[in-house]
Design a protein around this motif. Structure first.
Motif, PDB file in Angstrom:
ATOM      1  N   UNK A   1       0.864  -1.177   0.000  1.00  0.00           N
ATOM      2  CA  UNK A   1       0.000   0.000   0.000  1.00  0.00           C
ATOM      3  C   UNK A   1       0.899   1.226   0.000  1.00  0.00           C
ATOM      4  N   UNK A   2       0.627   2.196  -0.887  1.00  0.00           N
ATOM      5  CA  UNK A   2       1.495   3.373  -0.969  1.00  0.00           C
ATOM      6  C   UNK A   2       0.700   4.597  -1.404  1.00  0.00           C
ATOM      7  N   UNK A   3       1.404   5.709  -1.490  1.00  0.00           N
ATOM      8  CA  UNK A   3       0.715   6.959  -1.756  1.00  0.00           C
ATOM      9  C   UNK A   3       0.895   7.445  -3.177  1.00  0.00           C
ATOM     10  N   UNK A   4       1.666   8.483  -3.318  1.00  0.00           N
ATOM     11  CA  UNK A   4       1.844   9.139  -4.612  1.00  0.00           C
ATOM     12  C   UNK A   4       2.880   8.385  -5.439  1.00  0.00           C
ATOM     13  N   UNK A   5       3.212   8.946  -6.561  1.00  0.00           N
ATOM     14  CA  UNK A   5       4.172   8.319  -7.452  1.00  0.00           C
ATOM     15  C   UNK A   5       5.612   8.389  -6.971  1.00  0.00           C
ATOM     16  N   UNK A   6       5.880   9.079  -5.866  1.00  0.00           N
ATOM     17  CA  UNK A   6       7.282   9.291  -5.492  1.00  0.00           C
ATOM     18  C   UNK A   6       8.001   7.984  -5.158  1.00  0.00           C
ATOM     19  N   UNK A   7       7.286   7.033  -4.567  1.00  0.00           N
ATOM     20  CA  UNK A   7       7.945   5.751  -4.273  1.00  0.00           C
ATOM     21  C   UNK A   7       8.200   4.960  -5.553  1.00  0.00           C
ATOM     22  N   UNK A   8       7.414   5.278  -6.598  1.00  0.00           N
ATOM     23  CA  UNK A   8       7.667   4.662  -7.907  1.00  0.00           C
ATOM     24  C   UNK A   8       8.882   5.333  -8.541  1.00  0.00           C
ATOM     25  N   UNK A   9       8.857   6.673  -8.579  1.00  0.00           N
ATOM     26  CA  UNK A   9       9.931   7.438  -9.225  1.00  0.00           C
ATOM     27  C   UNK A   9      11.298   7.166  -8.611  1.00  0.00           C
ATOM     28  N   UNK A  10      11.354   7.087  -7.281  1.00  0.00           N
ATOM     29  CA  UNK A  10      12.657   6.900  -6.631  1.00  0.00           C
ATOM     30  C   UNK A  10      13.169   5.473  -6.773  1.00  0.00           C
ATOM     31  N   UNK A  11      12.317   4.586  -7.264  1.00  0.00           N
ATOM     32  CA  UNK A  11      12.746   3.199  -7.433  1.00  0.00           C
ATOM     33  C   UNK A  11      12.551   2.361  -6.172  1.00  0.00           C
ATOM     34  N   UNK A  12      12.020   2.976  -5.102  1.00  0.00           N
ATOM     35  CA  UNK A  12      11.855   2.235  -3.848  1.00  0.00           C
ATOM     36  C   UNK A  12      10.884   1.070  -4.019  1.00  0.00           C
ATOM     37  N   UNK A  13       9.780   1.331  -4.730  1.00  0.00           N
ATOM     38  CA  UNK A  13       8.768   0.287  -4.905  1.00  0.00           C
ATOM     39  C   UNK A  13       9.372  -0.932  -5.596  1.00  0.00           C
ATOM     40  N   UNK A  14      10.174  -0.676  -6.616  1.00  0.00           N
ATOM     41  CA  UNK A  14      10.857  -1.783  -7.317  1.00  0.00           C
ATOM     42  C   UNK A  14      11.721  -2.589  -6.356  1.00  0.00           C
ATOM     43  N   UNK A  15      12.468  -1.877  -5.516  1.00  0.00           N
ATOM     44  CA  UNK A  15      13.347  -2.552  -4.553  1.00  0.00           C
ATOM     45  C   UNK A  15      12.543  -3.456  -3.623  1.00  0.00           C
ATOM     46  N   UNK A  16      11.398  -2.917  -3.142  1.00  0.00           N
ATOM     47  CA  UNK A  16      10.558  -3.670  -2.200  1.00  0.00           C
ATOM     48  C   UNK A  16       9.997  -4.908  -2.893  1.00  0.00           C
ATOM     49  N   UNK A  17       9.496  -4.709  -4.128  1.00  0.00           N
ATOM     50  CA  UNK A  17       8.929  -5.845  -4.870  1.00  0.00           C
ATOM     51  C   UNK A  17       9.994  -6.913  -5.061  1.00  0.00           C
ATOM     52  N   UNK A  18      11.192  -6.469  -5.395  1.00  0.00           N
ATOM     53  CA  UNK A  18      12.294  -7.379  -5.626  1.00  0.00           C
ATOM     54  C   UNK A  18      12.626  -8.167  -4.345  1.00  0.00           C
ATOM     55  N   UNK A  19      12.636  -7.446  -3.238  1.00  0.00           N
ATOM     56  CA  UNK A  19      12.947  -8.081  -1.962  1.00  0.00           C
ATOM     57  C   UNK A  19      11.898  -9.138  -1.598  1.00  0.00           C
ATOM     58  N   UNK A  20      10.621  -8.839  -1.902  1.00  0.00           N
ATOM     59  CA  UNK A  20       9.552  -9.818  -1.628  1.00  0.00           C
ATOM     60  C   UNK A  20       9.698 -11.027  -2.547  1.00  0.00           C
ATOM     61  N   UNK A  21       9.970 -10.750  -3.826  1.00  0.00           N
ATOM     62  CA  UNK A  21      10.124 -11.858  -4.787  1.00  0.00           C
ATOM     63  C   UNK A  21      11.260 -12.781  -4.358  1.00  0.00           C
ATOM     64  N   UNK A  22      12.348 -12.173  -3.933  1.00  0.00           N
ATOM     65  CA  UNK A  22      13.495 -12.985  -3.499  1.00  0.00           C
ATOM     66  C   UNK A  22      13.140 -13.896  -2.331  1.00  0.00           C
TER      67      UNK A  22
END
Lengths: 392, 392
Positions: free
Chosen positions: A36-57
């Motif tokens: 669950x997240x807010x605006x696009x900033x977590x997308x833009x900074x790449x944080x969301x990708x990192x989190x998704x990657x960490x979960x996938x791993x």
């Protein structure tokens, strides 16, 4: 004063801590996660990708739900509850600041209980549980990552209400101070006000405080004041970001309230109505209100305000305690100004009408059902006077 | 510095809190409880009866095992493990101070893991769990009620060793300051030293500390110093007992170490050998050693000792930082003296021989396998010098 203290949240603090998210969810037994997240900033900074990657791993599947706004909305909470039921989500992960975490907590209440989730915020009944959740913090302010509280705004009537229980405490909180580097200054400073105010609300009370709690609270307020100014000059100062981030959690996890009997909280209640009606930044709203509240109530308990003046601003003892108390209030307003924060409603950017001030005061006191605060128990009439004093 | 922070213990603090014990065990799902305690004092004061009554009211059955001594023994731990296996105990309740809680934690490790429980303390392997436990605290000192550590003495060679893991953190801690009224003054003061030292060990380190952690630590040390003296005059001062009791938990739950990178801990390691060989009170042993340790190591990092002198004793800045550092060490020793605590081994009541000092130093450094401390990494030779300096 007797107290309970319960802070089960496992904190993982430091540079790159977000990489441990998957592992932490796994430790909690989560299989299907809502991110669950807010605006696009977590997308833009790449944080969301990192989190998704960490979960996938960690072999954990997930669904995404963004779009949480400041003063988070009930409609988004309901959307989240629906999505989680469809997707059979068993763990909730908030990636963001207090608004995102609060929205996540509300989704957790909705999932774990039958009926309308607003009932809890509307004080109609108590929750019997909450789906487990964790947080990756990107804004140091609300302290929701370790607190037992959440605040939601119902668009039907723009009513902002909080609900607290131990059920919604985060299982873990990932705190990487670097994630807060990109916050705009106004939001950083507004967050710092919120942090200080979580401790100040507890500090101003009528009980004989515990000395240890007072000492911890004063250290926290001084630390945040000092580091807020450092961040005005250098938003990427790691140490300052770290001090403020850790202070945000300690300020609202209960530590600064141990033995105080609960605190005042009137400024928060008064500000909640501003947030509900005008959608202002919570911390800025608190800064705009606090001075007027303090001037209105300090004669009721000048000793406490005098101690504040001495311990926080090193002001010297004076023959007239009221004078010392008032000098401390002025110093605090100076501090807010030097942080670029408003000290009245005009500076906050709003000019409520007479009718609006009356409406907010009535709502704040639940139309005569309650008073707010403990230093002085404020009726709707008192609250309306404080809004007027704060107009600027 | 990165850090983890995890304090899941639910604290129930205040007058009469022990009446909630049964309810708390029930909340944790305990059915058959081991009540573990020390000397007859919990029997004489009627506390044990109250606890039994509270468990009975909650419909929980129990078995009793008393006889834990200061510097708790491995033999008692083994006795507890046997008894719990026979009685199918599923929850452990410590009623006492740090020794009782540490003994309970060791029983928990033994129950939840195959093989010899001493292996964990002997660093042969890691525990994979611990039977859940709670504590009713009767001595404010060790902070074991919220800490991740336990220290056990093996009578075979009188080796005192600690083992730490999050598994052994108490599920709940019941803290009624009134339960500590009857403690003899020497034990009260010894406890206060232990509390201060848990924070001082963390405070003295080589990293750039977090300001917030420093501020909290300094508030804690000052609070305990002040209230220890109050308790010398009036052992039944509720507020002073409450300050000291809450400080005992916060001092060792991790809070005062956040962002410090770990702390020094040499004084504790050096004292453990005294405790193992001479069975002295832990806090008194720390007071007897600390000054010699500090004098031996302060030239390595005088800045930290100078800050300590300024923040704890309000000493003024001096041109010579070493001089200020030393003045702070002297002030701390004065403080210990005013608490009636020893500042050398003779005052502690022991006069180790040359051979004993050599043996303790070797044991302390695991016969050349490790150094102790971080301000200065101490070899067995250094440790032996410190024992000599401390002789008095």
């Amino acid at each position: 004063m007797n107290f309970d203290y319960f802070t089960p949240t496992k904190v993982v603090f430091g540079k790159g801590a977000e990489a441990k998210t998957g592992e932490l969810v796994k430790e909690q037994g989560g299989h299907k996660v809502l991110i669950h997240y807010g605006s696009g900033s977590v997308v833009r900074t790449g944080l969301l990708d990192k989190i998704c990657h960490s979960l996938e791993e960690a072999g954990i599947s997930y669904v995404l739900l963004g779009g949480v706004v400041p003063n988070p909305r009930l409609s988004k909470v309901r959307e989240g509850i629906c999505l989680c039921r469809e997707e059979k989500v068993d763990f909730l992960l908030a990636v963001g600041g207090g608004s995102v975490i609060d929205s996540t907590k509300a989704i957790g209440y909705g999932l774990a209980n039958e009926g309308d989730v607003w009932d809890f915020y509307d004080r109609k009944r108590q929750a019997a549980g909450c789906t487990p959740l964790g947080a990756v913090l990107t804004i140091a302010a609300a302290g929701s990552e370790m607190s037992d509280s959440s605040v939601i705004t119902n668009e039907d009537g723009w009513i902002k209400r909080g609900y607290s229980s131990n059920y919604c405490r985060c299982r873990f909180a990932v705190m990487d101070p670097e994630l807060t580097y990109t916050l705009p200054d106004y939001q950083t400073q507004s967050g710092c006000v919120d942090i200080m105010m979580h401790t100040m609300e507890r500090y101003f009370n009528l009980s004989d405080n515990m000395e240890l709690t007072d000492g911890i609270s004063e250290a926290l307020i001084r630390t945040v004041m000092k580091n807020a100014i450092i961040l005005k000059q250098n938003p990427s100062d790691y140490n300052a970001r770290a001090e403020v981030m850790w202070a945000s959690s300690l300020s609202h996890n209960g530590l600064t309230g141990c033995g105080t009997g609960g605190g005042d909280w009137a400024s928060h209640q008064i500000e909640h109505e501003l947030g509900g009606m005008f959608d202002v930044a919570h911390g800025a709203g608190l800064a705009a209100i606090w001075g007027s509240w303090a001037r209105y109530v300090y004669p009721e308990h000048p000793e406490r305000f005098a101690r504040f003046a001495k311990q926080i601003f090193d002001l010297e003892e004076r023959a007239d305690m009221q004078e010392l108390a008032l000098a401390g209030i002025e110093k605090m307003e100076d501090c807010y100004r030097s942080m670029g924060m408003p000290t009245n409603l005009k500076e906050l950017g709003i000019e409520p009408t007479e009718a609006q001030m009356h409406e907010m005061a009535e709502k704040c006191c639940f139309f005569g059902q309650r008073t707010v605060g403990v230093i002085k128990k404020l009726t709707a009439e008192d609250v309306e006077k404080i809004y007027r004093m704060a107009r600027g």
